[in-house]
Scaffold this motif. Sequence first.
Motif: not given
Length: 130
Positions: A63, A99-105, A60, A107
């Motif tokens: 990241s 931070l959004i990219y971490l959630k989408l990484r 975490r 996909s």
Amino acid sequence: MADIWFEDIGASGRFDFVRGDFPAYLMVMGLVWTHGSFFEELLFRAFIISNLIDVMGQGRWVSIVAVVIAAIFFGYRHLYYQGMHGALVTGCIGLVFGLIYLKLRNSTILPLIIVHGLANSISQTTRFLG
């Protein structure tokens, strides 16, 4: 917050040639969607963040550090024509996008490309319309 310390110089006249010039506007819109959104998202989110995580190891905090480093580079990328105010604002946007990219990484990065392109398109359209 950036307004407290630094003057907002906008884009320092870099795109003034677009105002009222439809061919120039179309050219800049092509750059907005290729360089400004697609390339920047691939570089600053997909490439830098992913590679830093791969090099530094999973976790975490790793990241978060990778996102902060990418955001600093993203802000710095805009310093030369937006000044320090623009670099801070853009860096903060890069932080949120990271931070959004971490959630989408695992996909897709497409939503970030679209949002980035739309934000730049609105800015350039506003400039074109005066």
